[in-house]
Design a protein around this motif. Structure first.
Motif, PDB file in Angstrom:
ATOM      1  N   LEU A  48       0.258  -1.119  -0.576  1.00  0.00           N
ATOM      2  CA  LEU A  48       0.426   0.147   0.111  1.00  0.00           C
ATOM      3  C   LEU A  48       1.179   1.444  -0.153  1.00  0.00           C
ATOM      4  CD1 LEU A  48      -2.929  -1.007   2.149  1.00  0.00           C
ATOM      5  CD2 LEU A  48      -2.901  -0.752  -0.251  1.00  0.00           C
ATOM      6  N   VAL A  49       1.880   1.207   0.142  1.00  0.00           N
ATOM      7  CA  VAL A  49       2.898   2.319   0.417  1.00  0.00           C
ATOM      8  C   VAL A  49       3.050   2.705  -1.274  1.00  0.00           C
ATOM      9  CG1 VAL A  49       5.077   3.297   1.050  1.00  0.00           C
ATOM     10  CG2 VAL A  49       4.506   1.271   2.323  1.00  0.00           C
ATOM     11  N   GLY A  50       3.500   3.525  -1.221  1.00  0.00           N
ATOM     12  CA  GLY A  50       3.268   4.984  -2.668  1.00  0.00           C
ATOM     13  C   GLY A  50       2.068   4.850  -3.243  1.00  0.00           C
ATOM     14  N   GLU A  51       0.818   4.816  -2.641  1.00  0.00           N
ATOM     15  CA  GLU A  51      -0.284   4.522  -3.029  1.00  0.00           C
ATOM     16  C   GLU A  51      -0.830   6.017  -3.943  1.00  0.00           C
ATOM     17  OE1 GLU A  51      -3.342   2.549  -3.640  1.00  0.00           O
ATOM     18  OE2 GLU A  51      -1.900   1.361  -3.916  1.00  0.00           O
ATOM     19  N   ASN A  52      -1.670   6.515  -5.090  1.00  0.00           N
ATOM     20  CA  ASN A  52      -1.868   7.467  -5.780  1.00  0.00           C
ATOM     21  C   ASN A  52      -2.914   8.297  -4.294  1.00  0.00           C
ATOM     22  OD1 ASN A  52      -0.495   7.773  -8.404  1.00  0.00           O
ATOM     23  ND2 ASN A  52      -2.187   6.890  -9.056  1.00  0.00           N
ATOM     24  N   LEU A 104      -5.107   3.896   1.884  1.00  0.00           N
ATOM     25  CA  LEU A 104      -4.047   3.123   2.954  1.00  0.00           C
ATOM     26  C   LEU A 104      -4.620   2.136   3.929  1.00  0.00           C
ATOM     27  CD1 LEU A 104      -1.483   5.990   3.811  1.00  0.00           C
ATOM     28  CD2 LEU A 104      -1.432   4.263   2.426  1.00  0.00           C
ATOM     29  N   SER A 105      -4.408   1.745   4.614  1.00  0.00           N
ATOM     30  CA  SER A 105      -5.403   0.752   5.609  1.00  0.00           C
ATOM     31  C   SER A 105      -5.581   1.456   6.825  1.00  0.00           C
ATOM     32  CB  SER A 105      -5.057  -0.306   5.425  1.00  0.00           C
ATOM     33  OG  SER A 105      -5.635  -1.488   6.391  1.00  0.00           O
ATOM     34  N   TYR A 106      -3.731   1.948   6.706  1.00  0.00           N
ATOM     35  CA  TYR A 106      -4.135   2.843   8.487  1.00  0.00           C
ATOM     36  C   TYR A 106      -3.479   4.055   7.655  1.00  0.00           C
ATOM     37  CZ  TYR A 106      -2.896  -1.980   9.882  1.00  0.00           C
ATOM     38  OH  TYR A 106      -3.427  -3.249  10.467  1.00  0.00           O
ATOM     39  N   GLY A 118      -4.766  -9.308 -10.079  1.00  0.00           N
ATOM     40  CA  GLY A 118      -5.679  -8.640  -8.918  1.00  0.00           C
ATOM     41  C   GLY A 118      -5.909  -6.797  -7.923  1.00  0.00           C
ATOM     42  N   VAL A 119      -7.458  -6.630  -7.912  1.00  0.00           N
ATOM     43  CA  VAL A 119      -6.965  -5.453  -7.954  1.00  0.00           C
ATOM     44  C   VAL A 119      -6.269  -5.076  -6.379  1.00  0.00           C
ATOM     45  CG1 VAL A 119      -8.895  -3.726  -7.700  1.00  0.00           C
ATOM     46  CG2 VAL A 119      -9.304  -5.738  -8.909  1.00  0.00           C
ATOM     47  N   LYS A 120      -5.810  -3.789  -6.599  1.00  0.00           N
ATOM     48  CA  LYS A 120      -5.115  -3.440  -5.245  1.00  0.00           C
ATOM     49  C   LYS A 120      -6.199  -2.444  -4.468  1.00  0.00           C
ATOM     50  CE  LYS A 120      -1.201  -1.286  -5.248  1.00  0.00           C
ATOM     51  NZ  LYS A 120       0.324  -0.870  -5.219  1.00  0.00           N
ATOM     52  N   PRO A 121      -6.534  -2.307  -3.400  1.00  0.00           N
ATOM     53  CA  PRO A 121      -7.004  -1.441  -2.346  1.00  0.00           C
ATOM     54  C   PRO A 121      -7.154   0.164  -3.293  1.00  0.00           C
ATOM     55  CG  PRO A 121      -5.675  -2.387  -0.940  1.00  0.00           C
ATOM     56  CD  PRO A 121      -5.175  -2.450  -3.003  1.00  0.00           C
ATOM     57  N   ASN A 151       4.409   8.162   3.111  1.00  0.00           N
ATOM     58  CA  ASN A 151       3.498   7.499   1.715  1.00  0.00           C
ATOM     59  C   ASN A 151       3.746   8.838   0.818  1.00  0.00           C
ATOM     60  OD1 ASN A 151       1.701   5.358  -0.029  1.00  0.00           O
ATOM     61  ND2 ASN A 151       1.028   7.625  -0.262  1.00  0.00           N
ATOM     62  N   LEU A 152       4.359  10.053   1.764  1.00  0.00           N
ATOM     63  CA  LEU A 152       4.206  10.953   0.484  1.00  0.00           C
ATOM     64  C   LEU A 152       5.554  11.389   0.917  1.00  0.00           C
ATOM     65  CD1 LEU A 152       1.723  14.507   2.216  1.00  0.00           C
ATOM     66  CD2 LEU A 152       1.935  13.011  -0.126  1.00  0.00           C
TER      67      LEU A 152
END
Length: 1954
Positions: free
Chosen positions: A121-125, A130-132, A1739-1742, A141-142
């Motif tokens: 999940l790190v680096g999400e747009n 993010l889950s947490y 698979g589809v990411k969160p 992440n930024l």
């Protein structure tokens, strides 16, 4: 090992696909398991963290990763080393730097560290994905996106977080804009363009105004973000008029930056005011105008700057441009010379040239319509402000001051007259300059700067002021003037950007300051933070509203989310008795101070409001708890800044200025003019000023004057909030990553401060409080299908998901089911991801276990079988080897025995023989030594004997002589002594006695001696006797010998004489002999030397001969190789040149076709403008008829006219005056006015030329009589020249004939081997030269005929022929370099004269004939010079040919001699000799040319190339002649056959008499089929009907299905043929013009229909091919039949119309491509990227809050099959319409390029698509497209090559990306991708599963280092709008025109076949 048994079901297929990706990274691991990377769950509220941990102790274990606070890095990552248990006070952690830490838990807060998100999940747009959701997760992440991936944009729900990179990035080009245009906001990577597109789309969709709110700290990039947003709107929407409003909107930025931006300690270009720009759109959503509102200008910066800061940019730009001539009157200098610009101590910004910036500012002012006079007025006012700052004051006492009489602050050039005035009356120089610039009275201004007026109820007092008050009043005046000027410029910009068209909607861009907190905070920071409180409240309400709307839309139960409401803080500031209210009240007090105001604040709010605090150590400050942080404000200066007034008298002085612009600034002055003094050092609101001033009531104005700055700011802020609330807001939060402006450097502390201040963390908190994670049911099912059993899968996805979630998550409060989505609380996705990873890990371990067991068992069995086989073969081999060893041992023993015996015996014999030989040699040697020794001893004895004898005799003789001499001497001496003694003794008796004694003894001795002597005497006598006997015998013998010798002596004397003569002869002979010997010796030496030299020469010759042979062979080989290399080089060069020419040709085609595209766009634009102008006209004009744009454009470009167009042009011209009354756009009116001015200038120039021509006519009248005589003399002279040329040509021809004859006679037919091909080549060259001379002769004859006809052309004035302008003719003639071109030009001139005479136009009588005559005379002179140069060239050629003839004669003689010699040789030797001679000749020739071109190898190479080219040309000419001969033979046979048939037919005819005699009976005579000529006849009046039925109303689908392809083209061409047959040029022109215009009308009407465009493209090309095929040109008639050649056009050359049709076909092709693109564009991304062609691969990411495009195909989405079906449809339609195959290939290539470019561009802009599985999907999709190409037999169309960048990008996603070898492989593989694209893909690469690894930063740096030398385009995206240049290869038709039938369905009954 028992293998894993699985049933083949859909579940297991999907599971195997998921496991396949895990096995890709985990199959070859040593350990079978992977340790967990994090915890499973998060929390929605931080207060429930411990409960959450306690409830999930089963999953909280070792290796869980958490975040702990850190003073340096804010948050630091750690890993649990021990399971957590309830009640633990310490956590054992392992930090990332390798250290262990005991983290103490706070028992009071009961909070545990924040959990860290999984790496997947790190680096999400989107941060909400993010889950947490907490602060460290957001910060991390930024940081990862900014530092590792170089991504500066990130979504946070509805907010776009933009981090300033402090570096120029290539992500703002027009290609990026096009990529984001039309896309959904969640489909692409975060970008400012995505926000702008979302605003633009919502404005068009929802019919609601939009706002983009850009906020952040100074230096965070707010202004740049706002500029990019406006650039996006300007590019996407365009303007609705030709005024280019979008350019003006963008041009306002440089002006506003120069007057409103300044350098601060944090930013070099900081905006010191807030602005809200409304961009207006019309109903078609095109930009029509803009309006700007500004807020809180920092006026204090005009008079004061802190350290390392600057004033506004415009002041420094003026100082940098002070040396310009137009700025000399401003009397400026260096910025350090002015008080207002030198306080900061930093007048220069590094990397910024203020002079260049000034040029840009002036250009922007000009573009916005600010005239030069107004610009100079602005600069004059600004310069006056600078000079005002240098005004100084001196104190007279404590309450008064004065301005010094004379002061010089800096040296400036003073004009002489000013200097003289100063001598008369000294003045204060800065104030004097200020008054001169402002055009005000010096004395008055000097007075009111030092005094003030106090008004009471009864009277008015004038009171002096102190020095401090005067200084403050001066600064207040400067700030007031600058604020007024700023307001005036903003109003002027608004007026320019204002549009007369009604605004339908707008998009506002708010660029406003962010939350500020410094060490010392004053009134400015208070206002800024107050504005941010209001904006934050609006933001929170909007986020909360969207969140609740989402829940209501999905119909899920929800409770009110508790979020931070800052309304109490706002009430504290703006409510009644709030801070602002108390401040205004204190300002009204006569003796109000900052201290009294602070006490009122303490009394009112302290201990009553929780947000208000008092500092402990200060009574002049207060603290407010803002939403971002606590801020302490200093009360000092609040009242002064809030009043912000200036003295009324100073303003009156400025209003009385003679400078017109200055009073304009104060016309609408509504500022408070207070009787009390007030200064300002803060910012002041600049409210929006209307374009026209409004008049209010006096009382109302007085009331307005009482408003303070705080009150005005509060009102303007309320207005802004009302505007924002009435629009749909979009938020952009700009973050400053560090304070040092380092590129891509991230300071966590500064980032966290800004994230807290800008509301991003509040958004996260609101999201975390609800359900931040949202999944559609299909996405959830696709992702977590692994967690389901086969029995759990139902047909309904929603119910399946519900059943599974109830089993997986027991707490139902953690999720909710909506209508289309599942909502999860924070942490649940991480828990599901952990379950999924555990399930996949367990399956992976089991598969690994089974596969490893099976592999090892298989390996063991294979090894065991191999071992048994190896053992068997090894043992057999060993046994055989042992037996062989025994046999070899026995044989070896026997061999050794005999061999040893033989060796020993042989050694014995050798030794014995050697011993004997040695003995013999040794003994012989010893014997010889002994013999030589004895011989030497014997000879030595003899020598010794003789030597010793000689020595003894010599010694004896010498001794005897010496002894005798000594004896004599001694005896003489003794005798003398004795005599003396005797004499004495004689005298003495004793003496005598003694003597007697001695004598006795002596006598005795003498007696004995006598006796002995007697004995000796006797012996001697005996001897003497013997000797006498011997002597006598010897004497006799000697006498006889003497006699004999005497005889011999006589004989000897005689012989001596002879001997002497002989000796002389011998001496002479010896001399001769010696001389002979010397000569012999010299001769021998010479002979030896000669022999040696000869031998050396022979050897050298042999070597040279060998070398020559080798060199000859090498030369021959070299010649062959050179020929081969030259051939290869020529071929390569030809291929390269061909490729380069093709590239150049394609570029030229592309430019030409782009021009055509632009031309068609301008045509459409012209039509649109005419329609708009027609709509704008209220009363239509009678008889008005709109001109067809396509028709008029064709006339202007292709110069063929139409009567209709001429009649339609007149109303279009006459309606211009009427249109002036319509309210048009000002810029359009200015352009039209400029065009009218240009036309008037052209008219004046033409009038001047006409007057000049009339003067020439008047001057030429006096010379009219002389011209015929002069002309006759010139013609006679030219005839003489022609005769000379003819005679010279005849002479050359005769010489060439003689040369040919001599060569043909002298060259014997037997000479076949050497030289014959060269002779043939020479003969062909001579023939070609003679043919060229014949051509020259014909040209001369043509010239002669033309010159003769020229006499007829020169007639008096009444001649009616018209000719072109003489000057143009003269220029054209001068450009011609060849006589043929001049002759053709004269032919064309004559035809023009004839055609003009046929047209019946009359020649004007204003001197054109004389000008034509002058032009012709100059042309004749030019012809004469050309003929003379031709004569000289012919003479040079003849001289060269004579030399060549002479050399050929010599060569011919040599050849004849050689032939004669060869004939005498035998046949075998002839061939060898001829070959040798030929080789020698070729070698000499090559050596000659090598020597000739030794200095210039390029000439030699060009010579060889020309030789080869000449041979190739000769072969081509020969082949061409052979083809011509064969063709003529075939025609002859055909004619002979026809003649025979005619003769036979005549013989079989029946005579007429027989016909008369037969009875006549009524019979049915069948009608023979008429022999049609392939033409169609129609009447002139039916032309419109023909065009209407055949083009305008034709349905392509029916024609394509039922009739032959290209039928309309054939029909039109047959009509053209008939018009050509009738020689009716008007009919041809009219028909072709109507056809072209009708096709354009059809395409304009139905241009979006693919079938229509394809149909007319096919027919246009077929019409073009018909015009070529039947044009009569030889190149187009190669494939025609004889019948088709009879149908060629005979009267007209339609080459110009072919070009027009070609251009039309290009336009249709481009329109076809646009239609294709519009149809394919929506399908490409969905079908190529998002749709899972291979189900279950990825698979589809969160996902987060923002709507994402799912990769699962829902109903209505496009798939790859949709694209293939569409491609099939396109291909079938084109084939049905009969489109050329080559053209179909080009269309397919363009389609595939569009597919590849759009797919790659979206891949580069979508982080979620850059994964291993997506690369596999792309490669599969590309393979399907390639399969489609193979099925359609289109693999050679070049379409596959256009997909190469996409293929390489997919391969890049799948290859390994770790080691240097991988980097090298990537660099060599991705040659079709640019460096920027490769790096972008690597940065965007995102693992879909946690088993995949990210690309390391070091690996990306390695790739960049390896690709740094690659020279490619820095552009990131491919140009999806690029259209390949189209070509139309000639494709003749085999269809006979006479066989074409016209169906009745076309309605063309009025046409008849001919």
């Amino acid at each position: 090992m028992v293998p894993l048994e699985l049933s083949v079901t859909g579940f297991h297929v999907r599971l195997l696909f998921d496991i396949a990706f895990i096995l890709r990274t985990a199959l070859f691991r040593v350990n079978g398991t992977c340790r967990p990377h994090g915890l499973a769950l998060g929390l929605e509220k931080e207060s429930l963290v411990e409960e959450f941990w306690l409830s999930l102790l089963v999953v909280v274990c070792r290796f869980a990763r958490v975040w702990i606070p850190d003073p340096e890095e804010v948050w630091k990552s750690a890993e649990l080393l021990k399971d957590y248990k309830p009640g633990d006070k310490v956590l054992l952690l392992h930090l990332e730097d390798g250290k262990d830490l005991e983290y103490c838990l706070d028992p009071t807060k009961k909070e545990l560290p924040h959990l860290r998100n999984p790496d997947i999940l790190v680096g999400e747009n989107d941060l909400t994905a993010l889950s947490y959701l907490h602060e460290p997760a957001v910060l991390h992440n930024l940081r990862v996106r900014f530092i590792d991936s170089k991504l500066i944009y990130t979504y946070c729900g509805i907010v776009l977080v933009a981090i300033n990179p402090y570096e120029q990035l290539p992500i703002y080009g027009e290609d990026i804009i096009n990529a984001y245009s039309g896309q959904n906001m969640g489909d692409m990577d975060p970008h400012i363009f995505a926000v702008a597109e979302e605003a633009y789309k919502q404005m068009a969709r929802d019919e609601r105004n939009q706002s983009i709110i850009v906020s952040g700290e100074s230096g965070a990039g707010k202004t740049v973000s706002a500029k990019y947003a406006m650039r996006y709107f300007a590019t996407v929407s365009g303007s609705a008029s030709e005024a280019n409003v979008e350019e003006k909107v963008l041009a306002s930025n440089p002006i506003m930056e120069s007057i409103g931006n300044a350098k601060t300690t944090r930013n070099d270009n900081s905006s010191r005011f807030g602005k809200y720009i409304e961009i207006g759109f019309d109903k078609r959503y095109r930009i029509i105008g803009a309006n700007m509102r500004t807020y809180l200008l920092e006026k204090s910066r005009v008079v004061f700057q802190a350290e390392e800061e600057r004033n506004y940019h415009i002041f420094y730009q003026l100082c940098a441009s002070a040396k310009l001539p137009e700025f000399k009157m401003l009397r400026l200098g260096d910025a350090n010379n002015f008080h207002y610009t030198k306080q900061g101590g930093s007048p220069v910004i590094e990397g910024v040239d203020d002079a260049k910036e000034m040029v840009q500012t002036r250009q922007a002012c000009t573009l916005l319509g600010i005239s030069e006079s107004y610009q100079m007025g602005i600069f004059r006012i600004l310069a006056g402000i600078l000079h005002l700052g240098n005004v100084g004051f001196t104190s007279r006492d404590s309450d008064s001051c004065t301005i010094p009489v004379k002061i010089r602050v800096f040296t400036l050039p003073i004009p002489q007259e000013c200097y003289q005035m100063q001598l008369k009356r000294p003045k204060h120089e800065p104030l004097s300059i200020f008054c001169d610039l402002m055009a005000v009275d010096f004395e008055e201004m000097c007075h009111w700067l030092c005094h003030r007026k106090l008004a009471t109820a009864t009277e008015t007092y004038i009171k002096p002021i102190s020095k401090l008050q005067a200084t403050n009043a001066r600064d207040a005046l400067a700030k007031h003037i600058y604020a007024k000027l700023f307001n005036w410029i903003v109003d002027h910009v608004n007026q320019v950007l204002h549009s007369a068209v009604k605004q339908h909607s707008f998009i506002g861009v708010l660029d406003i300051y962010g939350f500020e907190t410094f060490e010392i905070n004053s009134f400015e920071q208070f206002c800024i933070n107050y504005a941010n409180e209001k904006l934050q409240q609006q933001f929170n309400m909007h986020v909360f509203k969207l969140e609740q709307e989402e829940y209501m839309k999905e119909q899920i139960p929800w409770t009110l989310i508790d979020f931070y409401d800052n309304q109490p803080c706002i009430n504290l500031i703006e409510s009644k008795l709030g801070i602002l209210d108390l401040l205004d009240e204190e300002c009204k007090m006569p003796k109000g101070t900052d201290d009294t105001w602070a006490q009122k604040l303490y009394n009112t709010h302290l201990n009553k409001c929780a947000l208000f605090e008092k500092p402990r150590l200060s009574n002049k400050a207060f603290i407010i708890q803002h939403f971002a942080d606590k801020v302490e404000y200093q009360c000092e200066g609040f009242l002064e800044k809030n009043k912000d007034t200036v003295f009324e008298e100073q303003i009156k002085v400025l209003k009385s200025s003679k400078f017109k612009m200055l009073p304009e600034l104060f016309q609408d002055d509504e500022k408070a003019i207070s009787p009390s003094s007030a200064t300002s050092s803060g910012r002041t609101l600049l409210a929006r000023t209307p374009a026209k001033p409004t008049k209010g009531r006096p009382g109302q104005a007085a009331k307005e004057h009482k408003k303070t700055v705080g009150h005005q700011f509060r009102n303007s802020l309320h207005l802004l909030m009302e505007t924002l609330n009435a629009t749909t807001p979009h938020y952009v939060r700009c973050i400053k990553p560090n304070d040092f402006k380092f590129p891509f450097t991230f300071d966590e502390k500064r980032a966290v401060q800004q994230l807290r201040a800008c509301g991003v963390l509040e958004t996260i908190r609101i999201s975390a409080a609800g359900f931040p994670s949202r999944w559609t049911y299909q996405e959830f099912f696709s992702r977590y299908r692994v967690l389901m059993k086969q029995k759990d899968v139902l047909s309904e996805r929603k119910q399946t998901c519900k059943n599974v979630l109830e089993k997986l998550i027991l707490d139902k409060d953690k999720y909710q089911f909506g209508k289309t989505k599942i909502f999860f609380r924070a942490g649940q996705v991480a828990y599901l991801e952990k379950l999924r990873a555990d399930k996949l890990r367990a399956a992976c371990i089991r598969i690994q276990k089974t596969i490893r067991g099976w592999l090892l068992r298989k390996k063991f069995l294979r090894m065991r079988k191999a071992a048994v086989t190896v053992q068997r073969y090894v043992r057999g081999h060993q046994a055989r080897c042992y037996a062989k060893f025994l046999r070899r041992t026995k044989a070896a023993t026997i061999i050794q025995k005999y061999w040893r015996m033989y060796v020993i015996r042989r050694k014995y014999k050798i030794r014995r023989t050697a011993t004997i030989v040695l003995q013999s040699y040794l003994r012989g040697y010893l014997a010889r030594n002994r013999y030589r020794k004895i011989l030497r001893e014997h000879k030595a004895v003899i020598i010794q004997k003789w030597v010793r004898g000689w020595l003894a005799r010599t010694y004896y003789k010498r001794s005897m002589h010496a002894i005798i001499y000594l004896q004599c001497c001694f005896r003489r001496m003794m005798a003398k002594r004795e005599l003396k003694k005797l004499k004495i003794e004689a005298r003495s008796v004793e003496r005598y006695k003694k003597l007697h004694i001695g004598m006795e003894n002596k006598i005795m001795q003498l007696q004995r001696k006598v006796d002995e002597q007697n004995k000796d005497y006797k012996c001697l006598m005996e001897k003497l006797t013997n000797l006498e006997g011997i002597y006598n015998s010897e004497t006799e013998k000697l006498r006889s010998d003497l006699e004999r010798l005497q005889l011999s002596e006589e004989e000897a004397k005689i012989a001596t004489g002879r001997v002497l003569s002989l000796q002389e002869e011998i001496a002479k002979l010896r001399k001769d002999l010696e001389q002979t010997q010397c000569e012999k010796k010299s001769i021998e030496e010479y002979a030896d030397r000669y022999k040696q030299e000869t031998e050396q020469l022979v050897s050298n010759l042999k070597e040279e001969n060998t070398l020559l042979k080798q060199e000859k062979e090498a030369l021959n080989h070299l010649i062959v190789e050179q020929a081969k290399e030259m051939t290869e080089t020529m071929e390569k060069k030809l291929i390269e040149e061909t490729k380069q020419l093709e590239l150049d040709l394609n570029d030229e085609r592309l430019r030409y076709q782009n021009l055509l595209n632009e031309f068609s766009r301008l045509e459409e634009r012209y039509d649109d403008l005419k329609e708009e102008m027609t709509l704008m006209v209220n009363v239509p004009k009678p008889g008005h008829k709109r001109t067809d744009s396509t028709h008029s454009s064709n006339e202007s470009e292709y110069t063929f006219s139409s009567e209709i167009a001429e009649t339609e042009d007149i109303p279009s011209r006459t309606e211009e005056p009427s249109e002036k009354k319509v309210p048009l756009d000002m810029s359009l009116f200015l352009k039209l006015q400029k065009r009218v001015t240009e036309l008037e200038q052209e008219k004046q120039v033409m009038q001047d030329e006409l007057d000049h021509k009339e003067e020439q006519v008047l001057r030429s009248k006096a010379k009219e009589e002389e011209r015929p005589q002069i002309r006759g003399a010139e013609l006679e002279y030219e005839s003489l020249k022609r005769q000379e040329l003819e005679s010279e040509n005849k002479k050359l021809k005769n010489e060439l004939n003689e040369l040919r004859k001599a060569l043909s006679e002298k060259s014997a037919p037997e000479v076949t081997a050497p030289g014959a091909p060269a002779y043939r080549v020479l003969m062909e060259q001579l023939t070609s030269v003679s043919e060229e001379l014949d051509v020259r002769k014909e040209e001369v004859l043509i010239l002669r005929s033309q010159l003769m006809s020229q006499k007829e052309a020169i007639q008096p004035k009444d001649d009616k022929n018209t000719m072109t302008d003489s000057t143009i003719l003269l220029e054209d003639v001068q450009k011609m370099k060849d006589k043929g071109e001049i002759a053709q030009a004269y032919i064309g001139l004559k035809e023009t004269n004839r055609s003009s005479a046929m047209d019946g136009h009359e020649l004007n009588e204003d001197g054109e004939l004389l000008l034509v005559y002058e032009g012709l005379k100059q042309a004749n002179r030019l012809l004469e010079s050309q003929l003379q140069s031709q004569k000289r060239s012919h003479e040079n050629e003849a001289e060269a040919l004579r030399g060549e003839i002479q050399s050929l004669k010599e060569e011919n003689n040599r050849q004849q001699q050689l032939l004669a010699q060869n004939l005498q040789l035998p046949p075998e030797a002839r061939i060898e000799a001829s070959l040798q001679h030929e080789i020698t000749r070729l070698t000499n020739e090559n050596l000659y040319f090598e020597e000739l071109y030794a200095d210039d190898p390029k000439k030699y190479q060009s010579y060889r190339i020309s030789l080869y080219k000449r041979m190739i040309d000769l072969m081509e000419q020969l082949e061409k002649q052979d083809k011509t001969v064969r063709k003529l033979k075939k025609q002859l046979k055909v004619f002979a056959k026809k003649i025979g048939e005619l003769e036979v037919g005549q013989m079989e005819n029946i005579s007429p008499g027989q016909i008369i005699d037969e009875p006549i009976r009524p019979v049915n005579i069948p009608r023979k089929e008429k022999d049609f000529q392939g033409m169609l006849e129609y009447k002139k009046e039916d032309e419109q009907k023909l065009v209407k039925n055949l083009i305008l109303e034709l349905k392509p689908r029916g024609v394509a299905v039922n009739l032959i392809p290209g039928l309309p083209a054939y029909i039109l061409f047959m009509c053209v043929r008939h018009a050509d047959y009738l020689n009716d040029d008007q009919k041809v022109r009219s028909l072709l013009t109507s056809t072209i215009n009708s096709i354009k009308k059809v395409l304009k009407k139905r241009g979006d229909d693919f079938e229509t465009v394809s149909f007319w493209l096919s027919n246009t090309c077929r019409f073009l091919h018909c015009l070529k095929q039947y044009s009569g040109e030889e190149g187009f008639m190669k494939h025609n039949t004889s019948r088709q050649n009879e149908h060629c056009l005979t009267n007209f050359d339609l080459a110009e119309y072919r070009q027009v049709l070609s251009d039309l076909a290009i336009q249709i092709y481009q329109q076809l491509v646009r239609v294709l693109e519009n149809i394919l564009q929506p399908m490409i991304v969905s079908g190529m990227l998002e749709h899972e062609t291979i189900q279950g691969v990825s698979g589809v990411k969160p996902t987060g809050l923002r709507k994402r495009t799912s990769s699962i195909a829902d109903e209505g989405t496009y798939t790859l099959d949709s694209i293939l079906r569409q491609l099939n449809s396109f291909h079938s339609v084109m084939c049905q319409h009969g489109m050329d195959p080559e053209l179909i290939k080009q269309v397919v290539k363009q389609m595939f390029y569009i597919v590849g470019a759009v797919t790659l561009n979206n891949l580069l802009l979508r982080k979620d698509m850059c994964s291993w599985s997506k690369g596999m999907q792309i490669r599969y999709n590309v393979s399907q497209l390639e399969e489609w190409l193979r099925d359609k037999n289109l693999m050679n169309s070049g379409a596959k090559e256009t997909l190469e960048p996409l293929i390489q990008a997919a391969q890049l996603l799948q290859v390994k990306k770790k080691t240097d070898d991988d980097a090298e492989a990537i660099c060599s593989m991705c040659n079709a991708l640019t460096t920027a694209q490769i790096v972008k893909v690597l940065n965007l690469y995102t693992p879909v599963n946690e088993f995949e690894e990210r690309v390391s930063v070091s690996f990306i740096r390695t790739i960049q280092m390896r690709l740094r030398d690659r020279k490619d385009s820095p552009q990131l995206l491919m140009d999806a709008k690029h259209i390949f240049p189209v070509t139309f290869p000639f494709n003749p038709s085999s269809l006979a025109l006479e066989t074409i039938q016209i169906p009745a369905s076309l309605g063309l009954g009025f046409i008849s076949r001919v």
